[in-house]
Design a protein around this motif. Structure first.
Motif, PDB file in Angstrom:
ATOM      1  N   VAL A   1      10.869   2.321   6.003  1.00 33.75           N
ATOM      2  CA  VAL A   1      11.496   1.556   7.090  1.00 33.75           C
ATOM      3  C   VAL A   1      11.305   2.296   8.414  1.00 33.75           C
ATOM      4  CG1 VAL A   1      13.696   0.732   8.038  1.00 33.75           C
ATOM      5  CG2 VAL A   1      13.127   0.320   5.636  1.00 33.75           C
ATOM      6  N   SER A   2      11.489   3.595   8.384  1.00 31.87           N
ATOM      7  CA  SER A   2      11.289   4.389   9.595  1.00 31.87           C
ATOM      8  C   SER A   2       9.854   4.284  10.084  1.00 31.87           C
ATOM      9  CB  SER A   2      11.649   5.852   9.299  1.00 31.87           C
ATOM     10  OG  SER A   2      11.334   6.665  10.396  1.00 31.87           O
TER      11      SER A   2
ATOM     12  N   GLU B   1      17.590   8.533  -6.473  1.00 34.40           N
ATOM     13  CA  GLU B   1      17.756   9.302  -5.227  1.00 34.40           C
ATOM     14  C   GLU B   1      16.457   9.283  -4.426  1.00 34.40           C
ATOM     15  OE1 GLU B   1      20.270  11.020  -3.762  1.00 34.40           O
ATOM     16  OE2 GLU B   1      21.760  10.645  -5.318  1.00 34.40           O
ATOM     17  N   TYR B   2      15.366   9.548  -5.120  1.00 30.19           N
ATOM     18  CA  TYR B   2      14.063   9.577  -4.470  1.00 30.19           C
ATOM     19  C   TYR B   2      13.728   8.216  -3.859  1.00 30.19           C
ATOM     20  CZ  TYR B   2       9.118   9.909  -3.600  1.00 30.19           C
ATOM     21  OH  TYR B   2       7.913   9.878  -2.974  1.00 30.19           O
ATOM     22  N   ALA B   3      13.933   7.154  -4.628  1.00 28.68           N
ATOM     23  CA  ALA B   3      13.558   5.812  -4.174  1.00 28.68           C
ATOM     24  C   ALA B   3      14.307   5.420  -2.903  1.00 28.68           C
ATOM     25  CB  ALA B   3      13.810   4.787  -5.276  1.00 28.68           C
ATOM     26  N   LEU B   4      15.572   5.735  -2.830  1.00 32.13           N
ATOM     27  CA  LEU B   4      16.336   5.394  -1.630  1.00 32.13           C
ATOM     28  C   LEU B   4      15.763   6.108  -0.411  1.00 32.13           C
ATOM     29  CD1 LEU B   4      18.651   3.964  -0.230  1.00 32.13           C
ATOM     30  CD2 LEU B   4      20.155   5.833  -0.943  1.00 32.13           C
ATOM     31  N   LYS B   5      15.466   7.385  -0.562  1.00 33.79           N
ATOM     32  CA  LYS B   5      14.881   8.147   0.554  1.00 33.79           C
ATOM     33  C   LYS B   5      13.488   7.615   0.912  1.00 33.79           C
ATOM     34  CE  LYS B   5      17.525  12.291  -0.233  1.00 33.79           C
ATOM     35  NZ  LYS B   5      17.660  13.432  -1.074  1.00 33.79           N
ATOM     36  N   ALA B   6      12.718   7.239  -0.107  1.00 36.46           N
ATOM     37  CA  ALA B   6      11.368   6.709   0.145  1.00 36.46           C
ATOM     38  C   ALA B   6      11.440   5.407   0.934  1.00 36.46           C
ATOM     39  CB  ALA B   6      10.632   6.496  -1.175  1.00 36.46           C
TER      40      ALA B   6
ATOM     41  N   ASN C   1       0.822  -1.213   0.000  1.00 36.31           N
ATOM     42  CA  ASN C   1       0.000   0.000   0.000  1.00 36.31           C
ATOM     43  C   ASN C   1       0.858   1.265   0.000  1.00 36.31           C
ATOM     44  OD1 ASN C   1      -2.345  -1.515  -0.063  1.00 36.31           O
ATOM     45  ND2 ASN C   1      -2.566  -1.512   2.171  1.00 36.31           N
ATOM     46  N   LYS C   2       1.954   1.233   0.758  1.00 33.75           N
ATOM     47  CA  LYS C   2       2.874   2.379   0.786  1.00 33.75           C
ATOM     48  C   LYS C   2       3.459   2.618  -0.610  1.00 33.75           C
ATOM     49  CE  LYS C   2       3.497   3.780   5.148  1.00 33.75           C
ATOM     50  NZ  LYS C   2       3.322   5.159   5.578  1.00 33.75           N
ATOM     51  N   VAL C   3       3.887   1.528  -1.255  1.00 28.76           N
ATOM     52  CA  VAL C   3       4.465   1.649  -2.593  1.00 28.76           C
ATOM     53  C   VAL C   3       3.418   2.142  -3.584  1.00 28.76           C
ATOM     54  CG1 VAL C   3       5.457   0.363  -4.537  1.00 28.76           C
ATOM     55  CG2 VAL C   3       6.240  -0.095  -2.203  1.00 28.76           C
ATOM     56  N   ASN C   4       2.251   1.517  -3.574  1.00 31.42           N
ATOM     57  CA  ASN C   4       1.209   1.871  -4.541  1.00 31.42           C
ATOM     58  C   ASN C   4       0.692   3.298  -4.371  1.00 31.42           C
ATOM     59  OD1 ASN C   4       1.362  -0.595  -5.821  1.00 31.42           O
ATOM     60  ND2 ASN C   4      -0.198  -1.514  -4.519  1.00 31.42           N
ATOM     61  N   ALA C   5       0.848   3.858  -3.181  1.00 32.02           N
ATOM     62  CA  ALA C   5       0.407   5.231  -2.930  1.00 32.02           C
ATOM     63  C   ALA C   5       1.439   6.262  -3.394  1.00 32.02           C
ATOM     64  CB  ALA C   5       0.126   5.426  -1.439  1.00 32.02           C
ATOM     65  N   ASP C   6       2.607   5.793  -3.802  1.00 32.79           N
ATOM     66  CA  ASP C   6       3.689   6.698  -4.199  1.00 32.79           C
ATOM     67  C   ASP C   6       3.952   6.551  -5.700  1.00 32.79           C
ATOM     68  OD1 ASP C   6       6.239   7.842  -4.745  1.00 32.79           O
ATOM     69  OD2 ASP C   6       6.815   7.582  -2.649  1.00 32.79           O
ATOM     70  N   PRO C   7       3.523   7.519  -6.523  1.00 31.38           N
ATOM     71  CA  PRO C   7       3.678   7.379  -7.975  1.00 31.38           C
ATOM     72  C   PRO C   7       5.131   7.239  -8.431  1.00 31.38           C
ATOM     73  CG  PRO C   7       2.854   9.577  -7.397  1.00 31.38           C
ATOM     74  CD  PRO C   7       2.877   8.773  -6.143  1.00 31.38           C
ATOM     75  N   TYR C   8       6.065   7.854  -7.706  1.00 34.82           N
ATOM     76  CA  TYR C   8       7.479   7.760  -8.088  1.00 34.82           C
ATOM     77  C   TYR C   8       8.028   6.366  -7.791  1.00 34.82           C
ATOM     78  CZ  TYR C   8       7.010  12.766  -8.483  1.00 34.82           C
ATOM     79  OH  TYR C   8       6.586  14.021  -8.840  1.00 34.82           O
ATOM     80  N   LEU C   9       7.661   5.789  -6.648  1.00 35.97           N
ATOM     81  CA  LEU C   9       8.084   4.421  -6.343  1.00 35.97           C
ATOM     82  C   LEU C   9       7.461   3.435  -7.323  1.00 35.97           C
ATOM     83  CD1 LEU C   9       8.283   3.774  -2.486  1.00 35.97           C
ATOM     84  CD2 LEU C   9      10.107   3.726  -4.185  1.00 35.97           C
ATOM     85  N   CYS C  10       6.249   3.698  -7.770  1.00 41.01           N
ATOM     86  CA  CYS C  10       5.610   2.816  -8.758  1.00 41.01           C
ATOM     87  C   CYS C  10       6.393   2.819 -10.066  1.00 41.01           C
ATOM     88  CB  CYS C  10       4.163   3.238  -9.004  1.00 41.01           C
ATOM     89  SG  CYS C  10       3.054   2.820  -7.643  1.00 41.01           S
ATOM     90  N   ILE C  11       6.893   3.974 -10.476  1.00 44.01           N
ATOM     91  CA  ILE C  11       7.708   4.039 -11.695  1.00 44.01           C
ATOM     92  C   ILE C  11       9.015   3.292 -11.477  1.00 44.01           C
ATOM     93  CG2 ILE C  11       9.097   5.628 -13.111  1.00 44.01           C
ATOM     94  CD1 ILE C  11       6.610   7.500 -13.063  1.00 44.01           C
ATOM     95  N   CYS C  12       9.617   3.451 -10.301  1.00 44.57           N
ATOM     96  CA  CYS C  12      10.843   2.716  -9.988  1.00 44.57           C
ATOM     97  C   CYS C  12      10.590   1.209 -10.005  1.00 44.57           C
ATOM     98  CB  CYS C  12      11.394   3.147  -8.629  1.00 44.57           C
ATOM     99  SG  CYS C  12      12.036   4.832  -8.619  1.00 44.57           S
ATOM    100  N   ALA C  13       9.454   0.794  -9.468  1.00 49.22           N
ATOM    101  CA  ALA C  13       9.091  -0.628  -9.474  1.00 49.22           C
ATOM    102  C   ALA C  13       8.950  -1.135 -10.898  1.00 49.22           C
ATOM    103  CB  ALA C  13       7.787  -0.836  -8.709  1.00 49.22           C
ATOM    104  N   ASP C  14       8.281  -0.359 -11.745  1.00 46.08           N
ATOM    105  CA  ASP C  14       8.107  -0.755 -13.141  1.00 46.08           C
ATOM    106  C   ASP C  14       9.451  -0.884 -13.853  1.00 46.08           C
ATOM    107  OD1 ASP C  14       5.365  -0.808 -12.859  1.00 46.08           O
ATOM    108  OD2 ASP C  14       5.025   1.101 -13.882  1.00 46.08           O
ATOM    109  N   LEU C  15      10.330   0.081 -13.637  1.00 43.92           N
ATOM    110  CA  LEU C  15      11.646   0.029 -14.276  1.00 43.92           C
ATOM    111  C   LEU C  15      12.432  -1.188 -13.798  1.00 43.92           C
ATOM    112  CD1 LEU C  15      12.536   3.822 -14.176  1.00 43.92           C
ATOM    113  CD2 LEU C  15      12.214   2.437 -16.235  1.00 43.92           C
TER     114      LEU C  15
END
Length: 197
Positions: A190-191, A180-185, A87-101
């Motif tokens: 985790v936090s 850069e964004y994905a690492l921070k996300a 749910n956290k990943v799916n709510a983040d459009p940038y992480l979704c693009i990273c997942a797709d890549l």
């Protein structure tokens, strides 16, 4: 999965990130044919080759996406379901693009298999790596009849960009910025997971 193990994995991802910012290398070269049929050779010395940078970019996308499995184990140990991470990943459009890549790189593209369809709905792809070499990065420039040799002595001034394209061919952003964004996300997820009761 203990926090110390997860911290170690995030540290590895951070080392990948730092390696992406190291621009010094053996260089690269390529032929270029003009409209009149003449072929010239262009070479840039003192920077990482495109192949090395592309390897690092691909590895980091895949590695960051693989963190999801570790984070799920960490979260489950804290009494939450694996869906909390999804749910956290799916709510983040940038992480979704990273997942797709990452999935496209790992599985040879996104396809009709439900496991490998586009999370973002954009079916992103990595574009061509581009170097921008400003004058302050150049130590010497030698122009011959059929060749151009650029010696980079200050690679820290070289700008790199790898465009991320949507399936419609439109620019979605830059791969370096997505990483850069994905690492921070992931660090934030985790936090947040550590606060889960």
């Amino acid at each position: 999965m203990e926090y110390s193990e997860l911290e170690k994995l995030i540290g590895r991802a951070d080392r990948f990130r730092k390696r992406l910012h190291e621009k010094q290398g053996d260089g690269t070269g390529w032929p270029f044919t003009l409209e009149n049929g003449e072929t010239h050779y262009i070479s840039i010395h003192g920077v990482k080759s495109p192949e090395e940078l592309e390897d690092d970019i691909s590895s980091m996308f895949i590695w960051l996406w693989n963190l999801k499995d570790y984070v799920k184990k960490y979260v489950v140990k804290r009494g939450k379901s694996k869906d909390w991470v999804e749910n956290k990943v799916n709510a983040d459009p940038y992480l979704c693009i990273c997942a797709d890549l990452a999935n496209a790189l790992k599985h040879g593209g996104l396809d009709q298999n439900p496991r490998f369809t586009s999370r973002s709905g954009k079916s992103p792809q990595l574009g061509v790596l581009r170097y921008q070499v400003p004058q302050k990065a150049i130590g010497s420039l030698c122009i011959g009849a059929y060749d151009l040799n650029v010696m980079v002595t200050n690679p820290k001034f070289v700008n790199l960009e790898m465009i991320v394209l949507g399936e419609d061919g439109k620019k979605l952003g830059d791969a370096f910025k997505y990483l850069e964004y994905a690492l921070k996300a992931w660090e934030k997820i985790v936090s947040d997971a550590g606060k889960v009761v």
